[in-house]
Each structure stands twice: as structure tokens, then as C-alpha cells.
Design an enzyme around this catalytic site. Structure first.
Site: not given
Length: 526
Positions: A284, A349, A402
Site C-alpha cells: 500500500e 479504496k 489495508c
């Protein structure tokens, strides 16, 4: 046992609160990296006995009694979350000058807020609290519903759900594919709380027999699944890069070229086993700059890649506003780059971290000078929806950036072949946080019936098969390139179910049983 139960039942005031707090704190040892789940057979019977004792205060009225009951659950939750999530404060010390003032809010405020859900769990349970077996079912139902609420309300935060205590190894993870995490939460609390009947209450034999039977089915089903042969359709050779860039210097402009050079060097090293990688994965926000600002970086990545190779990495993506005067929006994205150095796909995301990646009530907080902890370019905007990332013409992945991977039931795209989890746990150093995060990703693989590929900046990176077994992994703070052959099963899962829905149905069934037993108990007493 009866003597101990009687002493706990008769506790009141600060002594009762202290015991509840210590029982919750003890339960933390059931979570990663400790995985000592037997402590729950102590913590939850104590909680049952404390709730038994709360029934003796009838002279105070119903509202006062329920405040007492809520307090027992809240203190239990405070101990559990305080000792289970203290490491979150480490992220604030990365930029201590800006965020050290918020340390008490993270270390004490967040656990205090999450403890409210366990207070609610006890109120739900105590509202139908028959003697014996019924109260164990009621507690399981209460915690099942509370954990569902915790995963749902205010964007949700289901970290360290009680059910993970019942899934420390792959053998004990397989049931999550049938009943989902919400179902496991409720059933785990039933099993953990069952020994309370040895100290007080009726139905000892049937309660303990039911708990033993559930535990045996849980383990037996896991053994059956792990022993079953699996037919594989395709293989994908993958290189997972773990650069272990220190978080404190990650966004230092002076380190930008050094970080890029480290990633390219690790990615281009000769293959030590198997075929040359078809897919190279970086973590990430691997690069501390916008790709659109650095065409030279894109060119360097293209030169690094051999013909047919694909690089997938986490990066910040920008998008200009559509209307005049509208600010630029930034996204935490999974980006795919081909061997020509061209960006061929980018998936944003969807589930952002409150106060980490964006500010709730942003205008209000910015007026008093607050900003998100992970903010580097002005805060992130959420992606519109999830979609698959085509890795090869025949293989697709579902990107989960994440902490998106901690949410049960969110891996839901039917056309994907594996889960791709990019993360950066360097914020939390060598604390329980990265281990807990990896465990939850591991369970998501089992829940979805899909293998998982995970790249973390400083660990834990690796590949997990669809049954939760770690194929290969790097430990924390290791720097290297991990070459793994991902085996993609012919069938995505051994049972075709919707775990999220089944988990909720399991809780509702327990609620019906608990309420039915409560009604029967009251009818018999009249």
C-alpha cells in the site's frame, strides 16, 4: 467452583467493576499473537457470574439495574479493548509533534467507545436471563448482536472480534465459511461461557454437553475440510516485495528516489525458485509521490518488467474536480502497470479509515486545526465501488487495501480467483497490531473460500491458501522479495453459502431460543 462463583456474584461497587475489567483484559490473550484461547473459559464465566449478581438489586428499579448491567459489560469491554488495541497509539508517535496530543483519545477514548458495544451485549443478554443453559444462550446472542453492530455502525470497526479467539489455527477456521464471523462470535461465546454452570445455575449436563459437541463439530469439520483433496485449475507465479521502509521517513522528499530504487532492485532480482514471476506486488502507498508527477518513475518500472509481467502496487491517485473551483480529489488506490510502463488499471479504496485517511465532519475539525493521521496530500476520498482487477486474461483478483480486509462478508465479487491485500503496517511497528491484522486477513480467505496474496511494507507479507494455511510469508521487518506459486482451485470454495447472511441468521436463531427459554422459565415460575 461454586464458592468462587458465589464470591463473584456477591461483588458490588468498584470491586465488581475491577473484576469485570480484569476479566476483559485477560481475554486479550486469546487474540494474536498470543492465541491462548483457554483464558476465555475464565473470562466469560466470570462475566456470567457478575451478571448473575446484578439481578439482586431489584430495589433500585429497572433502569438502575440496567445501568449496572451495562456497566459490567462496559468495564469488561474496556479491559478487552484497552489491552488489545493500545498499539494504535504508536501510529500517532510517527509524527509526534503533530499528533502526540491525541494519544489519550486513541489509547483510552477508542477502547471506551468500543466498550459500549459490550455494555449493550450484556443489556441484551440480561433482558432475557433464565437460569442455567438459557442465560448462556442469552449471553451468546447478546455478544453476537453486539459484534454485528460493532462491524456495522459508524462505518464499523470489527477488530479483534471475539470469534477470532476460536480460530487460532486453520483447523479451527473452517467453520467461518459456513456460519460467517458473526455466527462464530455467538457460538464461541456460548462455548467459552458454558463452564459458568459449574459455579451456579441449572442444566449443567446439557449445557456442558452442548458446548463440547459444538467444539467437537467445529474441530471435526475443520479436519474434514483440510483432509479433502483440492483440484487446482491454474497457477500464477508471484513475487511479493516487502521493502520495510521506515514509516518516519516514508514521505521525506529526500528519500523518494531511494525508496523507488529499493523497490525496483528487490523486484528485479533473479528468481530463486520456480518460474519467473508473472505478477509483482508492492505494498500500500508504496511510492511517496504521485505517479502522474513522475513519468521517469513509470519508465523505470516499465524497464524493470520483463515481457508479459504485471506490476501491482498501492499508490495515491489524483483526480481533478469536474466543476470549476472544485478541489482535486485523492484516492488510496491499487494500480496496475504493464511492461510498457503504462498504468492499465486503478481501483480505489472504498472503506477508508476514519481519522486515519479522512476526517468525519471535516469542516468542523479542520476549523480547529485537525487533520487525518495518514494525510499526505489533503485527505482521501472513497472509491465508488469494488471491482475485479484482471491480473492475466484468465485470472482476476479482488483488491482489499489495508483494513478493508477485516470486514466480514466484504469479499463478495463472484468472478475473482484470489484476494489481493495491500497494506502498510509500519505505522504500528513490532506490536500485536500487525499480527492481529494478518490473522483477520487469513480468516477472510477461509470465509470467502479464496486464496489470499498479501504485501505489507514491513510485514507480514505472504500467501495464504483458501483454507487459511500459510503457503509462505515474510516476518516483520524482513526486507526481500518473496517468490510464491499461487495455486488457484477449480472450485472457489467447498460449500456455496453467504457467510455474512448465515452469521446473522445464526444470531437471530439464538435470540429466538434464548427468548423462548426465558418465557418458558417465567411460565413455570408462575
Amino acid at each position: 467452583m461454586q464458592s468462587l462463583a458465589a464470591r463473584i456474584i456477591l461483588l458490588w461497587g468498584w470491586r465488581r467493576s475491577l473484576v469485570a475489567f480484569l476479566a476483559g483484559a485477560l481475554a486479550v490473550l486469546s487474540q494474536a499473537p498470543y492465541d491462548f484461547f483457554p483464558v476465555c473459559f475464565v473470562s466469560f464465566p466470570i462475566l456470567v457470574w457478575l451478571l448473575d449478581g446484578a439481578s439482586g438489586e431489584r430495589g433500585d428499579g429497572a433502569i438502575r439495574r440496567y445501568i449496572t448491567i451495562f456497566g459490567i459489560g462496559w468495564w469488561f469491554g474496556l479491559g478487552y479493548f484497552l489491552f488489545g488495541l493500545w498499539w494504535i497509539g504508536k501510529a500517532l508517535l510517527v509524527d509526534a509533534e503533530a499528533f502526540a496530543w491525541a494519544l489519550p483519545l486513541a489509547v483510552l477514548g477508542l477502547p471506551a467507545g468500543l466498550a459500549v458495544f459490550y455494555g449493550i451485549a450484556c443489556v441484551i443478554a440480561r433482558s432475557c436471563w433464565p437460569d442455567g443453559l438459557g442465560r448462556i444462550v442469552a449471553l451468546a446472542c447478546g455478544f453476537g448482536l453486539a459484534e454485528w453492530l460493532r462491524a456495522t455502525l459508524l462505518t464499523g470497526f470489527p477488530w479483534n472480534a471475539i470469534g477470532y479467539a476460536a480460530m487460532p489455527i486453520p483447523l479451527l477456521m473452517q467453520s467461518v465459511h459456513v456460519v460467517g464471523l458473526f455466527g462464530i462470535n455467538a457460538l464461541a461465546v456460548f462455548v467459552f461461557a458454558a463452564p459458568a454452570v459449574l459455579g451456579s445455575g441449572r442444566h449443567r449436563r446439557i449445557t456442558l454437553s452442548a458446548a463440547v459437541l459444538l467444539a467437537a463439530v467445529h474441530a471435526g469439520y475443520g479436519a474434514w475440510v483440510l483432509a479433502a483433496p483440492v483440484e487446482y485449475a491454474r497457477k500464477l507465479s508471484i513475487r511479493i516485495v516487502q521493502p520495510s521502509v521506515p514509516q518516519g521517513g516514508k514521505w521525506d522528499p529526500a528519500m523518494r528516489d531511494e525508496i523507488l530504487a529499493r523497490l525496483i532492485d528487490l523486484s528485479g532480482r533473479p528468481t530463486t525458485k520456480g518460474r519467473a514471476p508473472e505478477l509483482i506486488v508492492w505494498p500500500e502507498t508504496a511510492l511517496p509521490f504521485l505517479l502522474t508527477d513522475r513519468p521517469d518513475a513509470l519508465a523505470a518500472m516499465g524497464n524493470m518488467l520483463a515481457d508479459g509481467q504485471l506490476l501491482v502496487l498501492g499508490a495515491v491517485r489524483s483526480e481533478a474536480g469536474t466543476a470549476e473551483g472544485e478541489p482535486v480529489r485523492y484516492y488510496n488506490a491499487t494500480v496496475a502497470i504493464d511492461d510498457n510502463g503504462e498504468i492499465v488499471d486503478a481501483i480505489d479504496k472504498v472503506h477508508l479509515v476514519p481519522f486515519g485517511e479522512y476526517l468525519p465532519f471535516e469542516r468542523l475539525f479542520r476549523q480547529v486545526g485537525l487533520r487525518a493521521v495518514a494525510e499526505t496530500v489533503g485527505g482521501f476520498s472513497p472509491g465508488a465501488h469494488r471491482r475485479a482487477l484482471q491480473v492475466t486474461p484468465a485470472i482476476a483478483a479482488e483488491p482489499m487495501i489495508c483494513y478493508e480486509v477485516i470486514f466480514p462478508g466484504e469479499v463478495a465479487l463472484p468472478e475473482v480467483d484470489f484476494i489481493l491485500n495491500l497494506t502498510n503496517d509500519a505505522w504500528f511497528g513490532n506490536t500485536p497490531g500487525p499480527y492481529q491484522h494478518f490473522r483477520q486477513a487469513q480468516v477472510r480467505a477461509v470465509e470467502a473460500g479464496l486464496p489470499l496474496v498479501r504485501s505489507a511494507n514491513n510485514g507480514i507479507s505472504g500467501v495464504v491458501d483458501r483454507s487459511g494455511r500459510v503457503v509462505d510469508a515474510y516476518a516483520l521487518d524482513v526486507t526481500g522479495a518473496l517468490d510464491v506459486e499461487l495455486q488457484i482451485p477449480v472450485k472457489k470454495s467447498h460449500i456455496s453459502v453467504a457467510p455474512k447472511m448465515i452469521g446473522v441468521l445464526t444470531i437471530l436463531l439464538l435470540a429466538i431460543i434464548a427468548c423462548g427459554m426465558s418465557v418458558l422459565a417465567r411460565l413455570r415460575s408462575t
